[in-house]
Write a protein that holds these residues in place. Sequence first.
Motif, PDB file in Angstrom:
ATOM      1  N   GLN A   6       0.822  -1.206   0.000  1.00 27.48           N
ATOM      2  CA  GLN A   6       0.000   0.000   0.000  1.00 27.48           C
ATOM      3  C   GLN A   6       0.857   1.257   0.000  1.00 27.48           C
ATOM      4  O   GLN A   6       0.533   2.241  -0.656  1.00 27.48           O
ATOM      5  CB  GLN A   6      -0.920  -0.017   1.220  1.00 27.48           C
ATOM      6  CG  GLN A   6      -2.007  -1.088   1.137  1.00 27.48           C
ATOM      7  CD  GLN A   6      -2.900  -1.080   2.365  1.00 27.48           C
ATOM      8  OE1 GLN A   6      -2.582  -0.438   3.364  1.00 27.48           O
ATOM      9  NE2 GLN A   6      -4.006  -1.805   2.293  1.00 27.48           N
ATOM     10  N   GLY A   7       1.977   1.224   0.750  1.00 27.15           N
ATOM     11  CA  GLY A   7       2.873   2.375   0.766  1.00 27.15           C
ATOM     12  C   GLY A   7       3.455   2.651  -0.601  1.00 27.15           C
ATOM     13  O   GLY A   7       3.580   3.808  -1.012  1.00 27.15           O
ATOM     14  N   ARG A   8       3.800   1.601  -1.336  1.00 25.05           N
ATOM     15  CA  ARG A   8       4.368   1.799  -2.670  1.00 25.05           C
ATOM     16  C   ARG A   8       3.316   2.329  -3.639  1.00 25.05           C
ATOM     17  O   ARG A   8       3.606   3.181  -4.484  1.00 25.05           O
ATOM     18  CB  ARG A   8       4.950   0.486  -3.180  1.00 25.05           C
ATOM     19  CG  ARG A   8       5.741   0.657  -4.484  1.00 25.05           C
ATOM     20  CD  ARG A   8       6.610  -0.539  -4.778  1.00 25.05           C
ATOM     21  NE  ARG A   8       7.443  -0.257  -5.924  1.00 25.05           N
ATOM     22  CZ  ARG A   8       7.105  -0.505  -7.185  1.00 25.05           C
ATOM     23  NH1 ARG A   8       5.926  -1.064  -7.425  1.00 25.05           N
ATOM     24  NH2 ARG A   8       7.917  -0.219  -8.185  1.00 25.05           N
ATOM     25  N   ARG A   9       2.092   1.845  -3.521  1.00 29.40           N
ATOM     26  CA  ARG A   9       1.024   2.367  -4.373  1.00 29.40           C
ATOM     27  C   ARG A   9       0.778   3.846  -4.099  1.00 29.40           C
ATOM     28  O   ARG A   9       0.560   4.644  -5.023  1.00 29.40           O
ATOM     29  CB  ARG A   9      -0.258   1.573  -4.142  1.00 29.40           C
ATOM     30  CG  ARG A   9      -0.223   0.161  -4.723  1.00 29.40           C
ATOM     31  CD  ARG A   9      -1.474  -0.601  -4.361  1.00 29.40           C
ATOM     32  NE  ARG A   9      -1.439  -1.948  -4.935  1.00 29.40           N
ATOM     33  CZ  ARG A   9      -2.333  -2.899  -4.638  1.00 29.40           C
ATOM     34  NH1 ARG A   9      -3.320  -2.637  -3.792  1.00 29.40           N
ATOM     35  NH2 ARG A   9      -2.238  -4.089  -5.191  1.00 29.40           N
ATOM     36  N   LEU A  10       0.822   4.224  -2.831  1.00 31.61           N
ATOM     37  CA  LEU A  10       0.653   5.629  -2.478  1.00 31.61           C
ATOM     38  C   LEU A  10       1.793   6.466  -3.053  1.00 31.61           C
ATOM     39  O   LEU A  10       1.574   7.563  -3.589  1.00 31.61           O
ATOM     40  CB  LEU A  10       0.597   5.778  -0.960  1.00 31.61           C
ATOM     41  CG  LEU A  10       0.436   7.216  -0.427  1.00 31.61           C
ATOM     42  CD1 LEU A  10      -0.856   7.832  -0.939  1.00 31.61           C
ATOM     43  CD2 LEU A  10       0.499   7.221   1.089  1.00 31.61           C
ATOM     44  N   LEU A  11       3.021   5.944  -2.954  1.00 35.97           N
ATOM     45  CA  LEU A  11       4.182   6.647  -3.509  1.00 35.97           C
ATOM     46  C   LEU A  11       4.029   6.837  -5.011  1.00 35.97           C
ATOM     47  O   LEU A  11       4.287   7.934  -5.540  1.00 35.97           O
ATOM     48  CB  LEU A  11       5.458   5.862  -3.199  1.00 35.97           C
ATOM     49  CG  LEU A  11       6.745   6.370  -3.872  1.00 35.97           C
ATOM     50  CD1 LEU A  11       7.081   7.769  -3.374  1.00 35.97           C
ATOM     51  CD2 LEU A  11       7.904   5.413  -3.607  1.00 35.97           C
ATOM     52  N   THR A  25       1.258   6.896  -6.784  1.00 32.63           N
ATOM     53  CA  THR A  25       0.176   7.846  -7.051  1.00 32.63           C
ATOM     54  C   THR A  25       0.636   9.281  -6.852  1.00 32.63           C
ATOM     55  O   THR A  25       0.374  10.169  -7.677  1.00 32.63           O
ATOM     56  CB  THR A  25      -1.026   7.543  -6.138  1.00 32.63           C
ATOM     57  OG1 THR A  25      -1.457   6.201  -6.363  1.00 32.63           O
ATOM     58  CG2 THR A  25      -2.167   8.503  -6.418  1.00 32.63           C
ATOM     59  N   ILE A  26       1.335   9.527  -5.732  1.00 34.37           N
ATOM     60  CA  ILE A  26       1.837  10.879  -5.452  1.00 34.37           C
ATOM     61  C   ILE A  26       2.841  11.308  -6.522  1.00 34.37           C
ATOM     62  O   ILE A  26       2.819  12.444  -6.999  1.00 34.37           O
ATOM     63  CB  ILE A  26       2.471  10.930  -4.053  1.00 34.37           C
ATOM     64  CG1 ILE A  26       1.391  10.743  -2.981  1.00 34.37           C
ATOM     65  CG2 ILE A  26       3.198  12.257  -3.832  1.00 34.37           C
ATOM     66  CD1 ILE A  26       1.932  10.626  -1.577  1.00 34.37           C
ATOM     67  N   GLU A  44      11.972   5.430  -4.084  1.00 33.98           N
ATOM     68  CA  GLU A  44      11.877   3.974  -4.145  1.00 33.98           C
ATOM     69  C   GLU A  44      13.092   3.308  -3.503  1.00 33.98           C
ATOM     70  O   GLU A  44      12.969   2.287  -2.831  1.00 33.98           O
ATOM     71  CB  GLU A  44      11.746   3.522  -5.603  1.00 33.98           C
ATOM     72  CG  GLU A  44      10.366   3.760  -6.185  1.00 33.98           C
ATOM     73  CD  GLU A  44       9.902   2.574  -6.987  1.00 33.98           C
ATOM     74  OE1 GLU A  44      10.668   2.119  -7.860  1.00 33.98           O
ATOM     75  OE2 GLU A  44       8.783   2.081  -6.735  1.00 33.98           O
TER      76      GLU A  44
END
Length: 619
Positions: free
Chosen positions: A2-7, A9-10, A384
């Motif tokens: 979820q953290g990577r998906r948020l990153l 998206t941002i 990343e």
Amino acid sequence: MQGRRLLITIALLLSALWGGLLGYMHLSGSMSFLDRLEASLTDLRSTVIGARVPPPVTSIVAIDDQTAADNGYPLNRATLARVVAAVSALKPKVIALDLLLVDPGSDEGDAALALALQQTPSVIAAAGVFPKDVQVVGHDANDPLAAIPTASQMLLPLSRFSDIAAVGVVNVATDESGTPRFIPLISRWIERVDASFPLRVASLALGINPAFSPGGLALGDRHLPTDNGQRLPITFYGPRGTIPTFSAVDALAGRLPAKAIEDRIVVIGSTVTAGGDVFPTPFDPVLPGVEVMATAATHLIAGDSIIRDRNVRLLDSLIAVVLPLLLISLLAWRRSAIGYAIIASAAVAWAALNIAAFAHGYWFSAALPIAAALPPVLLFGAAEIWMDRRQAAHFAAQSHLLQRIEAPGLGEWLARDPNFLAKPIRQDAAVIFIDLSGFTGLSEAIGATNVREVLSDFFELVDEEARSHGGAVTSFMGDGAMILFGLPQPADDDATRAAACAVSLCERMRPWLVANPALRGRKTGFKVGAHCGPVVASRLGSGNRQQITATGDTVNVASRLMEVAAARGVELALSAALIKAAGADSVPLRSGRLEGPAQARIRGRSEGIDVWLWQGHLL
């Protein structure tokens, strides 16, 4: 996850906003901070495409070093009149005098020049002086003059010449490197509006008055797109002399070739060394200003100027948004050699398309997409990497915990490859078994706490030797252990390292048994068996609990060889197959002796095997 998906998206959102901001600034022409980069990349594209032959539209008659040496410099008006008259006699379409006639000369000379200019349609030069500060101008879609900067002063020719010839402004717009990139087609001064020198020349040559519209110029049925502020982008055909150039000395001597003058535009100007009117270009560091004017006039007549209008800038702005989104998406999608190759291919494809468009007369920005894509991609890559390091630290902690709970070595493999041995594989391997003898009765005598400490030390010793020789402990079984050489991939020296490990275990076990306080005075020993051959390596157990191990006859024989060692009164029994694969000379003998081969029966097998027996020297 979820953290990577948020990153991601941002990163996509910020890159779109960043590209949109730069695109908006590019549309308004307020991207001066990228001018130097764009200039360098434009010069690079021009160099890659190379010089080209100009259309047979314009010729230059140069007041060069030889002319100055013969007639003095600057030329007096009488001599200049003779040059103009000699050119006029060859019937050019237009004579363009790229010289400022702002000061009076002798009456005779000025009169002679005025008379010479009357013989052929002529254009003479004026120059504007603009404020040093960058002007902020408005944009009105209904007023093509809204974005035209206003001069603070205008250097106009004497009226006795301007009454005869048309007047054109010779100012050019240069980048930070001093290279002319645009010709302002119109200039304003107080209530006066003047066409540029090249535009006056082209209009006179075609016999058509120019008509401006927002983002364009019409010369009859010819429509030429223009950039912000009604500027004509220019590129250069090649170094000095690419446009046919002849010395004014030849004009004075009557040696001008008629074909190079007749029905052409002839630009007369100075090319004297150190005359000051020179510009750096991709092909020549000191291109004379007269050739810049001739180039612009040729563009207007031939219609071969490079296009950089609002439509091109709109597409630039779109690329500034799309390219970083594409690169970040590719980087987020697949960070592998294939992913990086796709990213590199996308960048190369964009560069190739940009150069191809430039070669076909469309000037798309190269600096804008780089400025739009590079910061977001670098920041996303850095984020990343930071996130990967956090995950790596988390996985390392989990791996460390796993190795503390599982048999040492297994957690390391699983952390490296979660799918390791998900399917059984058959391969060659070398197997060692070691077991403490007499330990069952000892456990009753020394108590559970001491047993735990003894086994902990034993396991640590075995694991150290296994790791130092490139093997892995696949299981600890009470007071024994199994070591495997050949996972995850078999190696040519598996048997050699296994033999050395088996001997090294024996050499360390003897002093360890003697030195351990809990074992001192106890009848505790050890036995080791080693064999090599095909095994089946796999995971055993259910999905919730699995163990990596090896099975097969090779494993069974290695285990039974401990019994052979105990029965023969030695510490280590090695199969002849292992000795053969390792080489008898590779077994270290510094603290013991190796004897064999001898036939030995193996429990559970109908046939015996040849074994070698190793016994260490008594301490």
